[in-house]
Write a protein that holds these residues in place. Structure first.
Motif, mmCIF file in Angstrom:
data_model
loop_
_atom_site.group_PDB
_atom_site.id
_atom_site.type_symbol
_atom_site.label_atom_id
_atom_site.label_comp_id
_atom_site.label_asym_id
_atom_site.label_seq_id
_atom_site.Cartn_x
_atom_site.Cartn_y
_atom_site.Cartn_z
ATOM 1 N N GLU A 95 0.820 -1.211 0.000
ATOM 2 C CA GLU A 95 0.000 0.000 0.000
ATOM 3 C C GLU A 95 0.856 1.264 0.000
ATOM 4 O O GLU A 95 0.503 2.268 -0.625
ATOM 5 C CB GLU A 95 -0.925 0.001 1.219
ATOM 6 N N ILE A 96 1.991 1.222 0.694
ATOM 7 C CA ILE A 96 2.836 2.416 0.803
ATOM 8 C C ILE A 96 3.494 2.758 -0.528
ATOM 9 O O ILE A 96 3.524 3.925 -0.939
ATOM 10 C CB ILE A 96 3.918 2.196 1.887
ATOM 11 N N VAL A 97 4.029 1.747 -1.224
ATOM 12 C CA VAL A 97 4.759 2.005 -2.468
ATOM 13 C C VAL A 97 3.874 2.638 -3.534
ATOM 14 O O VAL A 97 4.271 3.638 -4.152
ATOM 15 C CB VAL A 97 5.431 0.713 -2.983
ATOM 16 N N PRO A 98 2.649 2.131 -3.793
ATOM 17 C CA PRO A 98 1.809 2.813 -4.792
ATOM 18 C C PRO A 98 1.490 4.262 -4.427
ATOM 19 O O PRO A 98 1.445 5.129 -5.315
ATOM 20 C CB PRO A 98 0.536 1.955 -4.817
ATOM 21 N N ARG A 99 1.273 4.555 -3.144
ATOM 22 C CA ARG A 99 1.028 5.937 -2.739
ATOM 23 C C ARG A 99 2.249 6.804 -3.009
ATOM 24 O O ARG A 99 2.131 7.920 -3.514
ATOM 25 C CB ARG A 99 0.662 6.001 -1.250
ATOM 26 N N PHE A 100 3.417 6.274 -2.670
ATOM 27 C CA PHE A 100 4.656 7.020 -2.914
ATOM 28 C C PHE A 100 4.865 7.253 -4.409
ATOM 29 O O PHE A 100 5.237 8.358 -4.834
ATOM 30 C CB PHE A 100 5.831 6.244 -2.322
ATOM 31 N N LYS A 101 4.602 6.226 -5.221
ATOM 32 C CA LYS A 101 4.827 6.340 -6.667
ATOM 33 C C LYS A 101 3.854 7.320 -7.318
ATOM 34 O O LYS A 101 4.143 7.847 -8.391
ATOM 35 C CB LYS A 101 4.697 4.968 -7.323
ATOM 36 N N SER A 102 2.731 7.597 -6.672
ATOM 37 C CA SER A 102 1.819 8.595 -7.220
ATOM 38 C C SER A 102 2.417 9.995 -7.129
ATOM 39 O O SER A 102 2.051 10.880 -7.906
ATOM 40 C CB SER A 102 0.471 8.542 -6.489
ATOM 41 N N TYR A 103 3.326 10.203 -6.187
ATOM 42 C CA TYR A 103 4.024 11.487 -6.055
ATOM 43 C C TYR A 103 5.314 11.490 -6.873
ATOM 44 O O TYR A 103 5.679 12.518 -7.451
ATOM 45 C CB TYR A 103 4.377 11.748 -4.586
ATOM 46 N N TYR A 104 6.027 10.363 -6.875
ATOM 47 C CA TYR A 104 7.320 10.273 -7.551
ATOM 48 C C TYR A 104 7.318 9.048 -8.469
ATOM 49 O O TYR A 104 7.906 8.008 -8.136
ATOM 50 C CB TYR A 104 8.457 10.183 -6.538
ATOM 51 N N PRO A 105 6.661 9.146 -9.614
ATOM 52 C CA PRO A 105 6.501 7.966 -10.483
ATOM 53 C C PRO A 105 7.806 7.418 -11.042
ATOM 54 O O PRO A 105 7.871 6.235 -11.405
ATOM 55 C CB PRO A 105 5.600 8.491 -11.612
ATOM 56 N N ASP A 106 8.853 8.247 -11.124
ATOM 57 C CA ASP A 106 10.116 7.790 -11.696
ATOM 58 C C ASP A 106 11.086 7.247 -10.649
ATOM 59 O O ASP A 106 12.186 6.822 -11.003
ATOM 60 C CB ASP A 106 10.792 8.927 -12.471
ATOM 61 N N TYR A 107 10.682 7.288 -9.388
ATOM 62 C CA TYR A 107 11.548 6.770 -8.335
ATOM 63 C C TYR A 107 11.514 5.244 -8.365
ATOM 64 O O TYR A 107 10.450 4.633 -8.503
ATOM 65 C CB TYR A 107 11.078 7.257 -6.963
ATOM 66 N N ARG A 108 12.672 4.636 -8.204
ATOM 67 C CA ARG A 108 12.754 3.175 -8.169
ATOM 68 C C ARG A 108 12.833 2.706 -6.729
ATOM 69 O O ARG A 108 13.682 3.163 -5.963
ATOM 70 C CB ARG A 108 13.974 2.693 -8.961
ATOM 71 N N VAL A 109 11.943 1.811 -6.353
ATOM 72 C CA VAL A 109 11.904 1.243 -5.001
ATOM 73 C C VAL A 109 12.284 -0.226 -5.101
ATOM 74 O O VAL A 109 11.609 -1.006 -5.775
ATOM 75 C CB VAL A 109 10.518 1.409 -4.363
ATOM 76 N N GLU A 110 13.357 -0.596 -4.439
ATOM 77 C CA GLU A 110 13.854 -1.978 -4.479
ATOM 78 C C GLU A 110 13.621 -2.624 -3.121
ATOM 79 O O GLU A 110 14.085 -2.123 -2.100
ATOM 80 C CB GLU A 110 15.338 -1.984 -4.830
ATOM 81 N N ILE A 111 12.901 -3.738 -3.102
ATOM 82 C CA ILE A 111 12.529 -4.413 -1.858
ATOM 83 C C ILE A 111 13.178 -5.789 -1.807
ATOM 84 O O ILE A 111 13.139 -6.533 -2.784
ATOM 85 C CB ILE A 111 10.998 -4.561 -1.749
ATOM 86 N N THR A 112 13.766 -6.108 -0.658
ATOM 87 C CA THR A 112 14.343 -7.433 -0.459
ATOM 88 C C THR A 112 13.895 -7.980 0.888
ATOM 89 O O THR A 112 13.756 -7.224 1.850
ATOM 90 C CB THR A 112 15.890 -7.376 -0.524
ATOM 91 N N GLU A 113 13.604 -9.264 0.945
ATOM 92 C CA GLU A 113 13.186 -9.907 2.194
ATOM 93 C C GLU A 113 14.369 -10.667 2.762
ATOM 94 O O GLU A 113 15.004 -11.461 2.064
ATOM 95 C CB GLU A 113 12.015 -10.856 1.937
#
Length: 301
Positions: free
Chosen positions: A106-124
């Protein structure tokens, strides 16, 4: 921009020990000592003196480390500003638990609505692995379950909430018919479930630390059927009657094939948002952290 030698001096100052500093920097102690000697000769004055077996900064050393920190901050901000041109950038996030993955969906889509070109890399990762990555500054953020904020600096670790840890067993277990919803006193828990097969998280995980503390308090040695950090696999095995386990509240589902009980006194773990050291956040990254904190606020009401 090669600033690794500044990091060498800052690490020696923080560790106050040449051997420990060399281990953290993954360089030989002799190489680190030679560099320090060469630098002190170049400057013309010692940066450290030895006191009670520790390396302590001299006045010149204090000036040097303060300047080194400023240079590293300038470098990091420069790189951030370059990366943020046209709102492009990169955030690396590590998570340890199902709750973190759920929050990020939920957080990443909200963030991408403000900064669509930002790359978010997630690792578990496991808790020990993610802790190491943060301390070595190989990742920007950790969204993690932990038993304590240590070994992180308090100003870098935000406690998002206290999450209750529940005891889980199959819904068709005889105990669920006797006690459908009341909390289980810890002493009764040991007496009633000492013969059960336990599905335990691996050593070092938050759930395993709490379970081991409980077992030690009541001098209880459980029969451990298996050890795994896969919440999904554990829930499936509990539901088919293979054993019992401990689950974070965020990993449970009401009305499912697994019955979950509070213990008395209750068990808790922490949900943390941890930033790596020396990370100067730009506006986009500040927003990401704020959105993460906001996601957890309704969870506390």
């Amino acid at each position: 921009m090669d600033t690794r030698y500044l990091t060498y001096i800052l690490t020696i100052a923080r560790k106050k020990n040449m051997t420990k500093a060399a281990e953290e920097l993954f360089v030989s102690q002799s190489s680190l000592s030679q560099y320090l000697t060469k630098l002190e000769q170049e400057i013309g004055t010692p940066l450290f003196f030895r006191a009670r077996g520790e390396l302590v900064l001299t006045p010149a050393g204090q000036l040097y480390t303060e300047a080194a920190r400023r240079v590293l901050q300038i470098k990091e901000q420069l790189y951030k500003d370059i990366a943020s041109l046209d709102n492009r950038g990169h955030i690396t996030i590590g998570c340890t638990s199902q709750f973190a993955l759920l929050a990020l969906t939920e957080i990443v889509p909200r963030f991408k609505s403000y900064y669509p070109d930002y790359r978010v890399e997630i690792t578990e990762q496991s808790l020990p692995a993610l802790t190491k990555m943060l301390l070595e500054e190989n990742i920007d953020l950790g969204l993690m379950a932990a038993n304590t904020i240590k070994p992180f600096d308090e100003e870098l670790a935000d406690v998002l909430r206290q999450e209750e840890v529940l005891f889980a067993l199959p819904t068709d277990h005889p105990y669920t018919k006797e006690n459908p919803d009341k909390p289980i006193p810890q002493a009764e828990f040991v007496r009633r479930f000492e013969d059960e097969n336990f599905l335990l998280s691996r050593k070092g995980s938050t759930l395993r630390v709490l379970a081991d503390q409980l077992f030690e308090t009541y001098h209880f040695e459980p029969s451990a059927m298996c050890e795994t950090n896969s919440i999904v696999a554990t829930q499936i095995m509990v539901s088919n009657g293979s054993g019992v386990t401990f689950l974070g509240e965020s990993c449970t589902q009401k009305g499912g094939p697994v019955a979950c009980y509070s213990l008395e006194p209750k068990l808790y773990r922490l949900n943390l948002l941890v930033r790596r050291k020396n990370w100067i956040l730009n506006e986009a990254e500040q927003l990401f952290c704020r959105l993460t904190r906001e996601w957890f606020q309704p969870q506390q009401e």
